[in-house]
Design a protein around this motif. Structure first.
Motif, PDB file in Angstrom:
ATOM      1  N   TYR B   8       0.836  -1.188   0.000  1.00 52.47           N
ATOM      2  CA  TYR B   8       0.000   0.000   0.000  1.00 52.47           C
ATOM      3  C   TYR B   8       0.879   1.249   0.000  1.00 52.47           C
ATOM      4  N   ARG B  11       2.644   1.753  -3.327  1.00 51.90           N
ATOM      5  CA  ARG B  11       1.772   2.235  -4.388  1.00 51.90           C
ATOM      6  C   ARG B  11       1.428   3.714  -4.193  1.00 51.90           C
ATOM      7  N   HIS B  12       1.280   4.108  -2.952  1.00 53.27           N
ATOM      8  CA  HIS B  12       0.794   5.466  -2.690  1.00 53.27           C
ATOM      9  C   HIS B  12       1.847   6.381  -2.092  1.00 53.27           C
ATOM     10  N   TRP B  13       3.134   6.046  -2.274  1.00 54.23           N
ATOM     11  CA  TRP B  13       4.149   6.853  -1.596  1.00 54.23           C
ATOM     12  C   TRP B  13       4.092   8.345  -1.905  1.00 54.23           C
ATOM     13  N   ALA B  15       1.587  10.262  -2.233  1.00 58.84           N
ATOM     14  CA  ALA B  15       0.577  10.878  -1.376  1.00 58.84           C
ATOM     15  C   ALA B  15       1.099  11.009   0.056  1.00 58.84           C
ATOM     16  N   HIS B 183     -13.012  10.207  -0.278  1.00 62.54           N
ATOM     17  CA  HIS B 183     -12.591   8.839  -0.588  1.00 62.54           C
ATOM     18  C   HIS B 183     -13.647   7.834  -0.130  1.00 62.54           C
ATOM     19  N   THR B 264     -10.731  11.954  -9.759  1.00 63.57           N
ATOM     20  CA  THR B 264      -9.700  11.240  -9.011  1.00 63.57           C
ATOM     21  C   THR B 264      -9.593  11.895  -7.636  1.00 63.57           C
ATOM     22  N   GLN B 313       0.321   8.833 -13.116  1.00 61.25           N
ATOM     23  CA  GLN B 313       0.045   7.409 -12.945  1.00 61.25           C
ATOM     24  C   GLN B 313       0.441   6.613 -14.177  1.00 61.25           C
TER      25      GLN B 313
END
Lengths: 253, 319
Positions: B8, B11-13, B15, B183, B264, B313
């Motif tokens: 996780y 993938r989202h570093w 953010a 979200h 998004t 992305q």
């Protein structure tokens, strides 16, 4: 005989002087396939729109499961078990196949003013959607993007979305439109299975499909029902031959 | 369905890095004594909240509002008008901001949401301009010139936002809360109805959804979130004027959403960052910095489906 699921009485609707539906009366009973045939522009899709609630009739009434639904909005009719498919495929192209069906399942599972828990965690929703995909033979790749599926698969997905609402009555607007012979055979097999526990009003151009599964046929010409009867009776009806089937029967029979 | 924590993070570093930078920024700013950048970041985050709220209806719901900045104005006047009467209670001002924005969204939404497409755009614009001219004509509250707010919201001894660094962290917390809320909403059952109605509303009705009430609820939530941004804006600038709800401000919010990637989660924040970044850097060089913003928007509209966030992305996806 069963009390009719759907009872249409003297339904009329015109567009600028052209009567798309004029004094139409018909019934669909439980377990029956009632087919509507007629040449292009006879008002078949108008009838479906009137029954689904997208159009309001100028006069006449519609009763469904013993309740008058003539003035009821689309979603309320759907909530009462009246589902439809669209002649021109109408799906959610950005969603997966199972997502499309899950949307229809969700519509009938309580209200959706649920803001916090992710819908992906609702396994019951997905499970039920997968079952329905199975019913129409689309379960092998449920997470595929619906927008990328073939036309034939779109027709099946249309069907699945209608079925997912557990309808008492299905309004099918040309379910076999644009299908190849094999796909049409598969669609007929699906319709045969479905008729057992619900009523079906079928608008269809393909006479092979109609005569294969219809219990009753109503022939529409210029907004009027000119004949209603068994497939055999319709084949032999002189008015029908004159008005419409003349050409059609040679092709199909 | 669920991935492990290291995955996780991997993938989202970006953010998480962004959050860390925002949280650590005041330290660096204090160290080098550059309070100007504290203001820049606060404005960025407040606009990110506003753009995220717009994204909820525009990006996820397909409701293109050209009057969204009216809620910034409502939120800001909810600070300014009580302050004019020496009422500085933070709870009161916050309730007024959220309540006022919610009621305005409910009443106008009942009308706007019966229209579609260009009509929707025009009617949201019309309602916003009505508010704009209403506040222009109220002499008592400064009319065109606006009002100066001499003190920020007062939360008693609980939390003192007169200190700008504390206000900064309050704004950051509101941004994170907004992003969390958006979200959760867009992935909830409710969110599915909103996104489904954007994708194909006749189909949604045909399967049995009364779409109007869901879209209205979404419209109200969005307006209230933007009211929150307005409440922060009023506190931050210490000055309010009708100009805050001018339709060009709404246009800027739309630009941020599109620039960063509509529909998004982080797109609007990225858009707000690019917008503020360009404003800060280019405005030093030229007063016509909007020209470059315009050029960037054209490029994104032409080539960058999913905005700058989507571009990022795709770059990472290729690798």
């Amino acid at each position: 005989m069963n009390a009719p699921l759907l009872e249409v009485s003297a339904l009329s609707r015109s567009f600028g002087g052209i009567a798309a539906a004029s004094e139409l009366s018909l019934q669909v009973v439980h377990g029956e396939v009632h087919a509507i045939i007629g040449p292009n522009g006879a008002g078949k899709t108008t009838l479906v729109s009137l029954l689904a609630g997208e159009l309001r009739p100028d006069s006449g009434s519609i009763r469904f499961c013993g309740e008058t639904i003539t003035a009821m909005p689309v979603h309320a009719r759907a909530q009462r078990g009246l589902a439809r498919t669209f002649q021109i495929t109408s799906i959610f192209p950005e969603f997966s196949a199972v997502g499309n069906v899950a949307m229809a399942v969700q519509a009938h599972a309580n209200h959706s003013f649920r803001f916090w828990r992710p819908v992906a965690a609702d396994m019951a929703l997905r499970q039920r959607a997968l079952e329905v995909l199975q019913q129409v033979g689309l379960a092998d790749a449920p997470d595929r993007n619906a927008g990328e599926m073939s036309h034939g698969e779109h027709r099946l997905l249309e069907m699945a979305m209608a079925l997912a609402t557990r309808p008492a009555l299905l309004l099918l607007d040309e379910p076999a439109a644009g299908l190849g012979p094999e796909e049409t055979t598969a669609m007929v097999a699906i319709l045969r299975k479905l008729r057992q526990d619900k009523g079906i009003l079928l608008v269809e151009h393909d006479m092979d499909v109609v005569f294969a599964i219809a219990d009753r046929i109503t022939v529409m010409v210029s907004g009027r029902a000119i004949a209603t009867g068994s497939p055999q009776a319709i084949r032999e009806d002189d008015n029908v031959r004159k008005a419409y089937l003349g050409e059609g029967l040679h092709e199909s029979a | 369905m669920s991935s492990s924590t290291p995955q996780y993070l991997a993938r989202h570093w970006p953010a998480f890095a962004g959050v860390l930078v925002l949280l650590a920024a005041p330290l660096a700013i204090t160290y080098w004594d550059q309070p100007f950048y504290l203001d820049v970041l606060m404005r960025l985050m407040i606009l990110a909240i506003a753009a995220s709220s717009l994204n909820l209806i525009l990006g996820y719901g397909g409701m293109i509002s050209l009057g969204h900045s009216v809620y910034i104005g409502i939120g800001a006047y909810a600070v300014g008008i009580p302050a004019y009467y020496d009422q500085y209670s933070g709870v009161l001002q916050l309730l007024l901001a959220l309540g006022g924005a919610g009621i305005f969204a409910l009443v106008t939404g009942l009308i706007c949401l019966r229209t579609r497409g260009a009509y929707f755009i025009m009617i949201t614009l019309a309602f916003a301009q009505m508010m704009y001219f209403t506040f222009v004509s109220i002499e008592e509250y400064g009319g065109d010139d606006g009002l100066v707010i001499y003190a920020r919201s007062d939360f008693g001894g609980l939390f003192d936002v007169e200190n700008s660094i504390r206000l900064y962290y309050l704004v950051a917390a509101c941004l994170l809360l907004t992003l969390l809320l958006v979200h959760r909403i867009v992935n909830s059952h409710f969110g599915m109805v909103i996104r489904g109605a954007k994708s194909n509303e006749p189909r949604m009705r045909a399967v049995g959804f009364p779409t109007f009430r869901y879209r209205l609820a979404c419209y109200v939530i969005s307006g209230m979130l933007c009211g929150l941004a307005g409440w922060l804006m009023g506190n931050f600038t210490g000055f309010i004027s009708p100009e805050m709800m001018d339709w060009t401000r709404s246009g800027e919010l739309i630009a941020m959403v599109i620039l960063g990637g509509s529909g998004t989660l982080l797109g609007p924040t990225i858009g707000a960052a690019v917008f503020i970044g360009m404003e800060t850097v280019l405005a030093e060089v030229t007063v016509y910095w909007h020209l470059y913003l315009g050029l960037l928007l054209i490029l994104v509209a032409k080539f960058g489906r999913g905005g700058l966030g989507g571009l990022w992305q795709r770059i990472r996806g290729v690798r």
